[in-house]
Design a protein around this motif. Sequence first.
Motif, PDB file in Angstrom:
ATOM      1  N   ASN A  14     -52.778 -14.796  -0.309  1.00  0.00           N
ATOM      2  CA  ASN A  14     -52.312 -15.683   0.759  1.00  0.00           C
ATOM      3  C   ASN A  14     -51.110 -15.046   1.461  1.00  0.00           C
ATOM      4  O   ASN A  14     -50.594 -14.014   1.033  1.00  0.00           O
ATOM      5  CB  ASN A  14     -51.992 -17.085   0.219  1.00  0.00           C
ATOM      6  CG  ASN A  14     -50.867 -17.078  -0.797  1.00  0.00           C
ATOM      7  OD1 ASN A  14     -49.937 -16.290  -0.708  1.00  0.00           O
ATOM      8  ND2 ASN A  14     -50.951 -17.958  -1.771  1.00  0.00           N
TER       9      ASN A  14
ATOM     10  N   LYS B 150     -58.023 -11.986   8.368  1.00  0.00           N
ATOM     11  CA  LYS B 150     -58.496 -13.176   7.675  1.00  0.00           C
ATOM     12  C   LYS B 150     -59.822 -12.844   7.001  1.00  0.00           C
ATOM     13  O   LYS B 150     -60.717 -12.272   7.624  1.00  0.00           O
ATOM     14  CB  LYS B 150     -58.667 -14.325   8.664  1.00  0.00           C
ATOM     15  CG  LYS B 150     -58.959 -15.642   8.032  1.00  0.00           C
ATOM     16  CD  LYS B 150     -58.957 -16.727   9.098  1.00  0.00           C
ATOM     17  CE  LYS B 150     -59.261 -18.068   8.478  1.00  0.00           C
ATOM     18  NZ  LYS B 150     -59.307 -19.113   9.489  1.00  0.00           N
TER      19      LYS B 150
ATOM     20  N   THR C 213     -61.571 -15.266   4.637  1.00  0.00           N
ATOM     21  CA  THR C 213     -62.404 -16.461   4.503  1.00  0.00           C
ATOM     22  C   THR C 213     -61.765 -17.624   5.257  1.00  0.00           C
ATOM     23  O   THR C 213     -60.622 -17.544   5.706  1.00  0.00           O
ATOM     24  CB  THR C 213     -62.562 -16.879   3.026  1.00  0.00           C
ATOM     25  OG1 THR C 213     -61.267 -17.231   2.523  1.00  0.00           O
ATOM     26  CG2 THR C 213     -63.150 -15.772   2.189  1.00  0.00           C
ATOM     27  N   ASP C 214     -62.504 -18.709   5.351  1.00  0.00           N
ATOM     28  CA  ASP C 214     -61.976 -19.915   5.992  1.00  0.00           C
ATOM     29  C   ASP C 214     -60.956 -20.633   5.119  1.00  0.00           C
ATOM     30  O   ASP C 214     -60.243 -21.510   5.582  1.00  0.00           O
ATOM     31  CB  ASP C 214     -63.125 -20.874   6.334  1.00  0.00           C
ATOM     32  CG  ASP C 214     -63.989 -20.324   7.458  1.00  0.00           C
ATOM     33  OD1 ASP C 214     -63.464 -19.539   8.279  1.00  0.00           O
ATOM     34  OD2 ASP C 214     -65.174 -20.675   7.512  1.00  0.00           O
ATOM     35  N   GLU C 215     -60.882 -20.278   3.826  1.00  0.00           N
ATOM     36  CA  GLU C 215     -59.929 -20.934   2.918  1.00  0.00           C
ATOM     37  C   GLU C 215     -58.511 -20.399   3.057  1.00  0.00           C
ATOM     38  O   GLU C 215     -57.614 -20.812   2.346  1.00  0.00           O
ATOM     39  CB  GLU C 215     -60.382 -20.776   1.467  1.00  0.00           C
ATOM     40  CG  GLU C 215     -61.643 -21.544   1.142  1.00  0.00           C
ATOM     41  CD  GLU C 215     -62.798 -20.593   0.849  1.00  0.00           C
ATOM     42  OE1 GLU C 215     -62.549 -19.470   0.393  1.00  0.00           O
ATOM     43  OE2 GLU C 215     -63.940 -20.982   1.081  1.00  0.00           O
ATOM     44  N   GLY C 216     -58.292 -19.430   3.938  1.00  0.00           N
ATOM     45  CA  GLY C 216     -56.937 -18.932   4.155  1.00  0.00           C
ATOM     46  C   GLY C 216     -56.634 -17.614   3.484  1.00  0.00           C
ATOM     47  O   GLY C 216     -55.511 -17.134   3.576  1.00  0.00           O
ATOM     48  N   ALA C 217     -57.596 -17.011   2.796  1.00  0.00           N
ATOM     49  CA  ALA C 217     -57.350 -15.713   2.169  1.00  0.00           C
ATOM     50  C   ALA C 217     -57.199 -14.643   3.243  1.00  0.00           C
ATOM     51  O   ALA C 217     -57.875 -14.655   4.262  1.00  0.00           O
ATOM     52  CB  ALA C 217     -58.490 -15.355   1.220  1.00  0.00           C
TER      53      ALA C 217
END
Length: 75
Positions: A29, A56, A58-62
């Motif tokens: 992150n 970026k 993934t959509d999860e913020g990684a």
Amino acid sequence: IQPQSLEIKEANKTGGVSEIEFTFNIEGNYTNLVSVLQDLKSSSRLVSINSLSINKVTDEGALIMSISGKAYYIK
């Protein structure tokens, strides 16, 4: 980090400064990536960063950060 060959310093022989080029990728992150950069900044080893990119994953913020540069050492 790519493998490097370092020369062994002979006793009573003063050498010059050499450099090791490096490239590494880190996934995490935003807070983790900033922490890595702060560690590089406060390192006792002289480090020069040639390029840095953050993308970026993934959509999860990684995020993934790619750093290439040089580290210097005395032969």
